[in-house]
Write an enzyme that holds these catalytic residues in place. Structure first.
Site, PDB file in Angstrom:
ATOM      1  N   GLY A  26      -3.981  -5.914   0.713  1.00 48.74           N
ATOM      2  CA  GLY A  26      -4.406  -7.232   1.160  1.00 48.74           C
ATOM      3  C   GLY A  26      -5.131  -7.207   2.494  1.00 48.74           C
ATOM      4  O   GLY A  26      -5.560  -6.170   2.971  1.00 48.74           O
ATOM      5  N   TYR A  27      -5.271  -8.403   3.084  1.00 44.85           N
ATOM      6  CA  TYR A  27      -6.068  -8.622   4.279  1.00 44.85           C
ATOM      7  C   TYR A  27      -7.458  -8.015   4.043  1.00 44.85           C
ATOM      8  O   TYR A  27      -7.935  -7.152   4.797  1.00 44.85           O
ATOM      9  CB  TYR A  27      -5.395  -8.056   5.541  1.00 44.85           C
ATOM     10  CG  TYR A  27      -5.678  -8.943   6.725  1.00 44.85           C
ATOM     11  CD1 TYR A  27      -5.031 -10.170   6.842  1.00 44.85           C
ATOM     12  CD2 TYR A  27      -6.618  -8.594   7.674  1.00 44.85           C
ATOM     13  CE1 TYR A  27      -5.319 -11.025   7.895  1.00 44.85           C
ATOM     14  CE2 TYR A  27      -6.910  -9.455   8.730  1.00 44.85           C
ATOM     15  CZ  TYR A  27      -6.254 -10.655   8.831  1.00 44.85           C
ATOM     16  OH  TYR A  27      -6.541 -11.507   9.865  1.00 44.85           O
ATOM     17  N   HIS A  30     -11.241  -6.912   3.461  1.00 47.21           N
ATOM     18  CA  HIS A  30     -12.452  -6.886   4.290  1.00 47.21           C
ATOM     19  C   HIS A  30     -13.610  -6.378   3.420  1.00 47.21           C
ATOM     20  O   HIS A  30     -13.420  -6.126   2.211  1.00 47.21           O
ATOM     21  CB  HIS A  30     -12.245  -6.019   5.534  1.00 47.21           C
ATOM     22  CG  HIS A  30     -11.696  -4.659   5.231  1.00 47.21           C
ATOM     23  ND1 HIS A  30     -12.427  -3.688   4.568  1.00 47.21           N
ATOM     24  CD2 HIS A  30     -10.478  -4.107   5.464  1.00 47.21           C
ATOM     25  CE1 HIS A  30     -11.693  -2.602   4.439  1.00 47.21           C
ATOM     26  NE2 HIS A  30     -10.503  -2.829   4.959  1.00 47.21           N
ATOM     27  N   GLY A  52     -14.933  -3.638   3.057  1.00 44.21           N
ATOM     28  CA  GLY A  52     -14.664  -2.382   2.346  1.00 44.21           C
ATOM     29  C   GLY A  52     -14.055  -2.675   0.978  1.00 44.21           C
ATOM     30  O   GLY A  52     -14.516  -2.179  -0.052  1.00 44.21           O
ATOM     31  N   HIS A  53     -13.008  -3.532   0.965  1.00 41.81           N
ATOM     32  CA  HIS A  53     -12.400  -3.917  -0.317  1.00 41.81           C
ATOM     33  C   HIS A  53     -13.416  -4.646  -1.197  1.00 41.81           C
ATOM     34  O   HIS A  53     -13.473  -4.438  -2.402  1.00 41.81           O
ATOM     35  CB  HIS A  53     -11.209  -4.867  -0.089  1.00 41.81           C
ATOM     36  CG  HIS A  53     -10.091  -4.282   0.701  1.00 41.81           C
ATOM     37  ND1 HIS A  53      -9.772  -4.718   1.959  1.00 41.81           N
ATOM     38  CD2 HIS A  53      -9.205  -3.296   0.416  1.00 41.81           C
ATOM     39  CE1 HIS A  53      -8.729  -4.050   2.410  1.00 41.81           C
ATOM     40  NE2 HIS A  53      -8.376  -3.171   1.513  1.00 41.81           N
ATOM     41  N   GLY A 109     -11.328   3.596  -1.810  1.00 38.09           N
ATOM     42  CA  GLY A 109     -12.346   3.845  -0.792  1.00 38.09           C
ATOM     43  C   GLY A 109     -12.309   5.290  -0.295  1.00 38.09           C
ATOM     44  O   GLY A 109     -11.244   5.898  -0.180  1.00 38.09           O
ATOM     45  N   ASP A 167     -10.141   6.530   2.992  1.00 36.09           N
ATOM     46  CA  ASP A 167      -8.860   7.231   2.842  1.00 36.09           C
ATOM     47  C   ASP A 167      -9.111   8.443   1.950  1.00 36.09           C
ATOM     48  O   ASP A 167      -8.678   8.497   0.791  1.00 36.09           O
ATOM     49  CB  ASP A 167      -7.826   6.291   2.215  1.00 36.09           C
ATOM     50  CG  ASP A 167      -7.502   5.138   3.132  1.00 36.09           C
ATOM     51  OD1 ASP A 167      -6.886   5.363   4.182  1.00 36.09           O
ATOM     52  OD2 ASP A 167      -7.907   4.002   2.821  1.00 36.09           O
ATOM     53  N   ILE A 183     -17.483   1.580   4.159  1.00 38.24           N
ATOM     54  CA  ILE A 183     -18.301   0.461   4.665  1.00 38.24           C
ATOM     55  C   ILE A 183     -18.027   0.360   6.164  1.00 38.24           C
ATOM     56  O   ILE A 183     -16.882   0.417   6.604  1.00 38.24           O
ATOM     57  CB  ILE A 183     -17.925  -0.863   3.957  1.00 38.24           C
ATOM     58  CG1 ILE A 183     -18.049  -0.709   2.430  1.00 38.24           C
ATOM     59  CG2 ILE A 183     -18.780  -2.022   4.456  1.00 38.24           C
ATOM     60  CD1 ILE A 183     -19.449  -0.480   1.902  1.00 38.24           C
ATOM     61  N   SER A 241      -8.326  -2.880   7.709  1.00 39.80           N
ATOM     62  CA  SER A 241      -7.470  -4.031   8.041  1.00 39.80           C
ATOM     63  C   SER A 241      -6.848  -3.818   9.413  1.00 39.80           C
ATOM     64  O   SER A 241      -6.550  -4.770  10.127  1.00 39.80           O
ATOM     65  CB  SER A 241      -6.361  -4.192   7.003  1.00 39.80           C
ATOM     66  OG  SER A 241      -6.924  -4.261   5.721  1.00 39.80           O
TER      67      SER A 241
END
Ligand code: PAF
Length: 283
Positions: free
Chosen positions: A31-32, A34, A36-37, A147, A150, A176, A186
């Site tokens: 969650g949270y 951004h 990238g997600h 992503g 990681d 990103i 995040s």
């Protein structure tokens, strides 16, 4: 945007999709969300008929002194982002839905989790592999999106999927970045204004390393030392690790002969940030 809380409901919805022969993309997150997600979600929406995003801050992957309690959470904002992006539903279970009272089965792995982030986060990847296996078994997607930021996690998930015969295609998506180069995360929200400025040292120092490699330097120690020197110019930065490893087993290399991952974790104040790049010899 529908927010589904139970495993049974996920199974019912995805089961219906399956009956109609629809393909399913899955983006696991804490969650949270951004940009990238959002880029992972975008790829998932483009490549699949239906898309599920999970939002679950997984207690099992946080060490005792880590930020499980303070990890940023905002399901309403996440839901708006997912809705706009064309996600079909969010799976947002309670911890008790994922880890029942007598929970006692874990997914663990040799070697790959030992180096890089695993050195200072010894239980982290056991928690990641366990929760991702469970989420894969719950959602049963055709494709799952992770992503490249990681990088160790991505390598571990690919290994796990191959070793345990999950019938899921793992898609790695590029990092990103903010306009000054800081990788989106995040955890960037923890940084105050001064730390935020200092945090650009991660991507800047990786740039120093990349330039050296591109100019023909192949001695890993020299490259790491140049990256270290650049980071040490920033007084708020404290290095956790800088490593150059091979792409298969993530083992440190002495000489750059094939594709390598150049990865780092650096504390900016109290916030631990990670960044990396892959150097492909055939680039
Ligand atoms: O990358 C993350 O956000 C988490 O490690 C993941 C894959 C969602 C598992 O909790």
């Amino acid at each position: 945007m529908k927010i589904v809380k139970t495993v049974n409901e996920v199974r019912e919805i995805v089961g219906e999709w399956r009956k109609h022969g629809l393909s399913v993309g899955f983006v696991p997150t804490m969650g949270y969300l951004h940009e990238g997600h959002e880029s992972l979600i975008k790829s998932a929406v483009t490549q699949n008929d239906k898309v599920v995003v999970s939002v679950f801050v997984n207690p099992m992957q946080f060490g005792e002194n880590e930020d499980f309690n303070s990890y940023p959470r905002d399901i309403e904002r996440d839901s708006e982002i997912c809705e706009k992006a064309g996600v079909d539903f969010i799976f947002n279970p309670e911890v008790s839905e994922i880890y029942g009272k007598h929970f006692s089965s874990f997914v663990n792995m040799n070697t790959l989790p030992d180096g890089l982030c695993g050195k200072s986060r010894p239980i982290h990847f056991k928690g990641v592999c366990t929760v991702v296996s469970k989420l894969f078994n719950i959602v049963c997607p055709d494709r799952a999106y992770f992503g490249q930021k990681d990088a160790q996690q991505l390598a571990i998930i690919k290994r796990m999927v191959s070793d345990l015969n999950f019938d899921i295609e793992i898609i790695g998506c590029p990092i990103i970045r903010e306009s000054d180069g800081l990788a989106k995360s995040s955890r960037n929200t923890y940084l105050n204004a001064e730390e935020r400025k200092a945090a650009v040292v991660l991507s800047r120092s990786l740039g120093v390393g990349r330039e050296l490699i591109e100019n023909g330097e192949n001695d890993a120690k020299k490259i790491i030392s140049a990256i270290r020197n650049e980071i040490e110019k920033e007084k708020l930065a404290k290095i956790d690790y800088i490593e150059i490893v091979d792409m298969n087993m993530l083992q440190p290399v002495n000489e750059i002969k094939e594709s390598v991952l150049v990865a780092m974790a650096v504390y900016i104040g109290k916030t631990r940030l990670i960044d990396n790049f892959i150097f492909n010899q055939i680039e």
